[in-house]
Structure formats: C-alpha cells, structure tokens
Design an enzyme around this catalytic site. Sequence first.
Site, PDB file in Angstrom:
ATOM      1  N   ASP A   1       0.837  -1.198   0.000  1.00  0.00           N
ATOM      2  CA  ASP A   1       0.000   0.000   0.000  1.00  0.00           C
ATOM      3  C   ASP A   1       0.870   1.245   0.000  1.00  0.00           C
ATOM      4  O   ASP A   1       2.102   1.167   0.130  1.00  0.00           O
ATOM      5  CB  ASP A   1      -1.038  -0.012   1.118  1.00  0.00           C
ATOM      6  CG  ASP A   1      -0.461   0.254   2.501  1.00  0.00           C
ATOM      7  OD1 ASP A   1       0.746   0.533   2.618  1.00  0.00           O
ATOM      8  OD2 ASP A   1      -1.229   0.199   3.473  1.00  0.00           O
TER       9      ASP A   1
ATOM     10  N   GLU B   1      -6.013   2.277  -1.012  1.00  0.00           N
ATOM     11  CA  GLU B   1      -4.649   2.383  -1.549  1.00  0.00           C
ATOM     12  C   GLU B   1      -3.885   1.078  -1.445  1.00  0.00           C
ATOM     13  O   GLU B   1      -2.655   1.044  -1.527  1.00  0.00           O
ATOM     14  CB  GLU B   1      -3.886   3.500  -0.824  1.00  0.00           C
ATOM     15  CG  GLU B   1      -3.546   3.222   0.623  1.00  0.00           C
ATOM     16  CD  GLU B   1      -4.610   3.649   1.604  1.00  0.00           C
ATOM     17  OE1 GLU B   1      -4.262   3.904   2.768  1.00  0.00           O
ATOM     18  OE2 GLU B   1      -5.794   3.732   1.208  1.00  0.00           O
TER      19      GLU B   1
END
Length: 293
Positions: free
Chosen positions: A171, A214
């Site tokens: 991420d 994300e």
Amino acid sequence: MADDKTIIADPGSSIFNPPKKSAACLVQYSGTNLGKRYVLDQKEMTLGRAPTVDIVVNEQSVSRTHAQCLLQGEEVYVSDLGSSNGTFINDKKLAGKQVLRDGDIIRIGNIVFKFFAQGNVENVFHDKIYRMATIDGGTNTFNKKYLLEAIESEFKFSRAYGRPLSLIYFDLDFFKKVNDTYGHGVGDGILRDTASLVKSVVRKDDIFCRYGGEEFVILLPSTDAKTAYELAERIRATFEQHRFEIQGHVIKQTLSMGVSQLNAKMNSTESFLEDADKKLYQSKQNGRNRVTI
C-alpha cells in the site's frame, strides 16, 4: 495489470461504437474465468493447462497442451493435440482439423468456449461486460473480485501440480495525508499513476489488482519468494526515485510491501493473503518504504 492475454476495451470507448471489423475470438463460458475473451490474432494458438501455452486454462480436466487454433486467412480451424479428454465442437468429438463457424461451442475438458467469427459485433460487447465485472475503474487494474477468483484458481493449481505461487501485498505510505493535504482529486491521480508505474515493472503473466483503497496485490504464478522479493524491490526502488506530478503538485510517494510464498501450512487462500498482509504490516512498523519477506 500485467500484460494479460485478455484484450480489455478502451475505458473511453463506447459499447455502441464498435470497430468496423473485430477479430475472431473465444469467450469462456464456464470455469473461474467465465466471460474472459481471448482474441485469436496469431497463426497458431495453443490451449491447455501448461503455463507456457497461448491460452492457459487452469483446470485439471484440461491437458497441458490440449488443442490448437489455426488462423488461415479469415477462417479459424481447431485441432486436438492428443488430449486425455478430447476436444468437442457442438458436443461432437473432434477428429482431425475442423473449421469453426460463428457461434460454435468448443469444449476442452470441463471448460466451454463460444467462438465469435471475425466481424461479429457481439464479441465487442463481451469486452465491455468483462471489463465492468473485473476491472477497477479508478486504476484500470483488475478488481478485488477478480483477484479472489484468480487466487483460488492458482491456489488449487499450485497444490495439484507443485508449482510455486507467490504474492506481493503493498500500500501507499501516508496516503491519507496526501488526500488531506492536496484533496481527493490529487489522491485519485496518484492511484492512477501508481497503477501505470507498477504495470511498467511487472511481468506479462503477473496478475495486478487493486484490493481496496490504496492497497494493491500482485499475484505471481510459477514464482518463488526470492523472485517475488526481487520484483517487489524493483517496484519499491522505482517509486522511491519517482516524483508524481498531479494538478501542479510534485509529490514523492513511497510503498510498504509484504511478500509471501504459498507453503504447506497455508490451508486456504485467506491464510495466504493474511501472511502477506502481516509482512506488509511489519514493513510499516519498521519505518515504511521497504519490503518484508
């Protein structure tokens, strides 16, 4: 995503404005990749279970090299390659080479395909439908649904045939701060550019997906942990050197990454993902912008 063999329609194209003459294709009508479209754009294309063939079908009822499509002018012929379970056209077992007609149903093992001839506008619609079902609109990568189906398929295949399987879970570091500072428009731009940057590094057969927010996952068939780590480190280093230019802002964005290889102790796809997630968490705990294996 990695350069998947499926042809994905241009996100900006309209389903009501197909090309003048679409290529012949096979659309999968059963199995994990239901709806997947394979364009027949090479003179010879082999279907089978082996990872090296042109159209890979991860199904035990399919032979390693099961059947072959031959493109001759505008016609497509299919022949069986001595498979264990045979190749069937409209429920008749194939003997020798046979030309395919628009709408023919092809079965190899337990997997069914429908043939769309060159110029058949309907096959363009399958692009759009397949895209809507499997592609994340924000990043143009595969979505979570596709990822979970792919992991399940590759998990079974790896267990059955002893093929290594790894994944990278990553991420974006401090991404909430980016959204809070510059706004979600800039954040969305970074997500799009993140996908493009990763696609420039991953290999043709890697499966690159947005897991949510994300978070991203790269599934790596036939790949051990060492090779997966080396790929993850190349991606991490690429981001470390890159500067994102979004709406007049120049932003540095790093990644935290976890790498896992499927092993005998992992009895489910969930445990496989969880192992990579724990290693991602270790990367964050140890200062971010790093890969943990």
